[in-house]
Design an enzyme around this catalytic site. Structure first.
Site, PDB file in Angstrom:
ATOM      1  N   GLU A   1      46.965  46.073  33.183  1.00  0.00           N
ATOM      2  CA  GLU A   1      45.913  46.215  31.679  1.00  0.00           C
ATOM      3  C   GLU A   1      45.491  47.717  31.761  1.00  0.00           C
ATOM      4  O   GLU A   1      44.422  48.002  31.700  1.00  0.00           O
ATOM      5  CB  GLU A   1      44.938  45.362  31.462  1.00  0.00           C
ATOM      6  CG  GLU A   1      45.022  43.821  31.783  1.00  0.00           C
ATOM      7  CD  GLU A   1      44.329  42.736  31.215  1.00  0.00           C
ATOM      8  OE1 GLU A   1      43.106  43.578  31.553  1.00  0.00           O
ATOM      9  OE2 GLU A   1      44.674  41.717  30.639  1.00  0.00           O
TER      10      GLU A   1
ATOM     11  N   GLU B   1      49.609  36.608  32.882  1.00  0.00           N
ATOM     12  CA  GLU B   1      48.288  36.007  33.298  1.00  0.00           C
ATOM     13  C   GLU B   1      47.893  35.287  31.961  1.00  0.00           C
ATOM     14  O   GLU B   1      48.501  36.070  30.496  1.00  0.00           O
ATOM     15  CB  GLU B   1      47.140  37.131  32.978  1.00  0.00           C
ATOM     16  CG  GLU B   1      46.524  38.114  33.895  1.00  0.00           C
ATOM     17  CD  GLU B   1      45.562  39.333  33.984  1.00  0.00           C
ATOM     18  OE1 GLU B   1      44.782  39.112  33.198  1.00  0.00           O
ATOM     19  OE2 GLU B   1      45.664  39.809  35.006  1.00  0.00           O
TER      20      GLU B   1
HETATM   21  C1  BG6 Z   1      42.097  40.746  32.965  1.00  0.00           C
HETATM   22  C2  BG6 Z   1      42.339  40.715  33.871  1.00  0.00           C
HETATM   23  O1  BG6 Z   1      41.567  41.914  31.728  1.00  0.00           O
HETATM   24  O2  BG6 Z   1      41.416  39.276  31.856  1.00  0.00           O
HETATM   25  C3  BG6 Z   1      41.944  39.261  34.785  1.00  0.00           C
HETATM   26  O3  BG6 Z   1      43.446  41.303  34.577  1.00  0.00           O
HETATM   27  C4  BG6 Z   1      40.498  38.789  33.877  1.00  0.00           C
HETATM   28  O4  BG6 Z   1      41.338  40.929  35.757  1.00  0.00           O
HETATM   29  C5  BG6 Z   1      40.863  37.740  33.280  1.00  0.00           C
HETATM   30  O5  BG6 Z   1      40.190  38.274  35.008  1.00  0.00           O
HETATM   31  C6  BG6 Z   1      40.285  37.329  32.063  1.00  0.00           C
HETATM   32  O6  BG6 Z   1      38.806  37.795  32.541  1.00  0.00           O
HETATM   33  P1  BG6 Z   1      37.632  37.738  32.643  1.00  0.00           P
HETATM   34  O7  BG6 Z   1      36.970  38.190  31.865  1.00  0.00           O
HETATM   35  O8  BG6 Z   1      37.194  36.278  31.392  1.00  0.00           O
HETATM   36  O9  BG6 Z   1      37.595  37.861  34.316  1.00  0.00           O
END
Ligand code: BG6
Length: 481
Positions: A181, A374
Site C-alpha cells: 500500500e 487483502e
Molecule cells: C491494510 C494493511 O491497510 O489493511 C494491513 O495492509 C492492515 O496491514 C489491513 O492490517 C487492515 O487494517 P486494520 O487497520 O484494520 O488492521
C-alpha cells in the site's frame, strides 16, 4: 473460472503484525514496534514529540512486538491453511530481521533461516508464496538516522536488503510485492514511510519525497530482480476502493475524480513508468519541493510492474463541500458515510459491489493482471466453547467472492487470485488491538497480549474451505442446496 493460470485462493499476513519476537535471534525493532495504542497511532509524529513515541514506556502495550506468535507457530499455521485448502499465502519479510539496523553489509543469517523454513513449509503443501518486502516496516535505526524514506540513502539500503533476499529465495518465490500500500505514506506517514515531521517544515513535500523514494526503490528492486531470475514477477500494491461522488452534482463528481488521481498516483507510476501529467500542476498548486532527478525518471520508465495487487475493504465517498456530512473510518483515513450502504458489524462500510466496480476501474486503467491480496471484515468476535459463530464474516466473504467471480466471468477482468487479510487473527494496524479480528482462524489472545495463543477454527473457516474447494462456485449456492 476459465483461466489457464491456477486461480490463487489464500490468505495474507504481515511480519510486523504476526511474527512477534521483535528482538529474537538478532532482530532489532522497526517503526511498527513503537506504535502506541492511543490516538497518536495513526497521526503524523512530529520530531519534537518523537521521544514520547520512540522511548520505551514500561506500561505501554506494544502489539507489534507480540503479533500472534507466527514466528514460533508458523508450521502449525501453515498446516491449518493447508487444511483450509488454500493454494497461496502472502507474508512479508521483516527488513529488521535480515538487516537489524538496516546498515549492515552482511545479513543476519538467523533471519534468512526463518523465512527459508517458512518457504519449505509452503512448498510441502504446494502453496504459492507471495512475498512483500516492505509491509509498514523500516528498521528504527533508519528512522532515527535518516528520517526514514525521506532520505535518498535509504533507497540503496533497501535495494541491498531486497537483493539479498531475492538472491536467497528468487528461485523459490515467483510473486513479489516490493511495497505494501504505497499510497498510505500520504495518510499514515510514520507507519507507511517511517518519517517524522518537523513543526516548521513543509510536511506534504516530505510525504511525497518519501513516496518518490519508495517508487525509485521499487523500480530498482525490479531491475535487480529480473537479473537474478527473469521468471520473477513484481506487483504494485495499493490501498484501493473506488471513490464515489456523494451526488451527481458535477462539483462532487470532480472532487471524487481528483481524490482518485491522488490515490492512484503511485500505482500509475509503477504501471506506466512515469508520473501522470496532472502531477506537474499538482506540485505547483501544493508548492511541493521534490528532488526528482532525470536519472530517477529513467529508472522508473524502464522498470514497471507485471501485475497490480491491491487491498479492498470498502469504497470511499467524497463531495465538493464535505463539512456537515457524517464521516466514517476507512482504511487509514476517514470518508463521508455513504447513505446507500447499510450499517454493518464493522466500522468500515461494507460494499461488495464496490469490489467489482474497483476491479473494473483498475483493469480499464492498467490493463494488467489484478490480484486482490487483502480483503476481509475486521470486527469483534465472540469466542465461547472454543467456537466463533461469525455469520457476518461468512456473508462478507460470500458477497465479495460473488462480485469478483462476476467481474471475471462477465466483465472479462484478468484476476490472479483472492487472499483474505489476517487469515489467522492478528493485531490491527489502525486500532492496534487484536480484538479487531479478520481471521477465519481465531487466536486466543487479548488486547493485553494475554492468552494461550492457541488457534481455533471459526465458522467462516468451514465456509471458506467450501468456497475454495468449489473454485468459488459455492458462494452462489442457495440455502438448503
Ligand atoms: C491494510 C494493511 O491497510 O489493511 C494491513 O495492509 C492492515 O496491514 C489491513 O492490517 C487492515 O487494517 P486494520 O487497520 O484494520 O488492521
Amino acid at each position: 473460472m476459465q483461466q489457464e493460470r491456477r486461480f490463487l485462493w489464500g490468505g495474507a499476513i504481515s511480519a510486523a503484525q504476526a511474527e512477534g519476537h521483535y528482538v529474537t535471534e538478532g532482530r532489532l525493532p522497526s517503526n511498527f514496534d513503537f506504535l502506541p495504542l492511543d490516538d497518536r497511532r495513526l497521526k503524523a509524529v512530529y520530531k519534537n514529540q518523537a521521544d514520547s513515541i520512540l522511548q520505551e514506556e514500561p506500561e505501554r502495550i506494544y502489539p507489534g512486538r507480540f503479533g500472534n506468535n507466527f514466528y514460533e507457530q508458523y508450521q502449525q499455521d501453515i498446516q491449518l491453511l493447508h487444511e483450509l485448502g488454500v493454494n497461496s499465502f502472502r507474508f512479508s519479510i521483516s527488513w529488521s530481521r535480515i538487516f537489524p539496523t538496516g546498515e549492515e553489509s552482511e545479513p543476519n543469517s538467523a533471519g534468512l533461516d526463518f523465512y527459508d523454513r517458512v518457504l519449505t513449509e509452503l512448498e510441502k503443501y504446494d502453496m504459492e508464496p507471495v512475498v512483500t518486502l516492505s509491509h509498514f516496516e523500516i528498521p528504527i535505526h533508519l528512522v532515527e538516522k535518516y528520517n526514514g524514506w525521506e532520505n535518498l540513502e535509504v533507497v540503496d539500503l533497501f535495494v541491498h536488503y531486497a537483493k539479498t533476499v531475492m538472491t536467497a529465495f528468487g528461485h523459490r518465490v515467483k510473486l513479489w510485492i516490493p511495497f505494501n500500500e504505497m499510497n498510505m505514506v500520504l495518510h499514515i506517514p510514520f507507519i507507511g514511510g517511517g518519517v517524522l515531521f518537523d513543526t516548521d517544515k513543509d510536511n506534504l513535500s516530505v510525504q511525497f519525497q518519501a513516496g518518490h523514494h519508495q517508487l525509485l526503490a521499487n523500480a530498482r528492486v525490479i531491475e535487480a530482480g529480473r537479473k537474478i531470475n527473469s521468471e520473477m514477477q513484481f506487483g504494485a500494491m495499493l490501498a484501493a476502493g473506488k471513490t464515489y461522488a456523494y451526488t451527481c452534482n458535477p462539483n462532487d463528481v470532480f472532487a471524487a475524480l481528483q481524490q482518485e488521481k491522488e490515490n492512484l498516483l503511485f500505482s500509475d507510476v509503477q504501471v506506466f513508468g512515469e508520473y501522470p501529467t496532472f502531477f506537474q500542476a499538482y506540485m505547483k498548486k501544493k508548492r511541493l519541493q521534490l528532488r526528482i532527478s532525470e536519472t530517477d525518471l529513467e529508472i522508473l520508465r524502464k522498470n514497471t510492474v507485471d501485475f497490480v495487487s491491491f487491498s479492498y475493504y470498502s469504497s470511499a465517498c467524497t463531495a465538493a463541500e464535505e463539512s456537515g456530512k457524517e464521516r466514517v473510518a476507512t482504511n487509514g483515513y476517514t470518508t463521508i458515510r455513504n447513505p446507500y450502504l447499510p450499517k454493518s458489524k464493522s466500522v468500515w462500510q461494507n460494499d461488495p459491489l464496490g469490489l467489482r466496480i474497483t476491479l473494473n476501474q483498475l483493469y480499464d486503467r492498467y490493463k494488467k493482471p489484478l490480484f486482490i491480496v487483502e480483503n476481509g471484515i475486521g470486527t469483534q468476535d465472540t469466542f465461547s466453547d472454543e467456537q466463533v459463530h461469525d455469520d457476518y464474516r461468512i456473508v462478507y466473504i460470500q458477497e465479495h467472492v460473488k462480485n469478483l467471480l462476476l467481474a471475471v466471468d462477465e466483465d472479462g477482468i484478468d484476476l490472479m487470485g483472492y487472499l483474505i487479510w489476517g487469515i489467522i487473527d492478528l493485531p490491527s494496524v489502525s486500532e492496534g488491538r487484536i480484538s479487531k479480528r479478520y481471521g477465519v482462524v481465531y487466536v486466543d489472545q487479548d488486547d493485553e497480549n494475554k492468552g494461550t495463543q492457541k488457534r481455533y477454527k471459526k465458522d467462516s473457516f468451514y465456509f471458506y474451505q467450501k468456497v475454495i474447494a468449489s473454485n468459488g462456485q459455492y458462494v452462489f449456492k442457495k440455502e438448503g442446496e
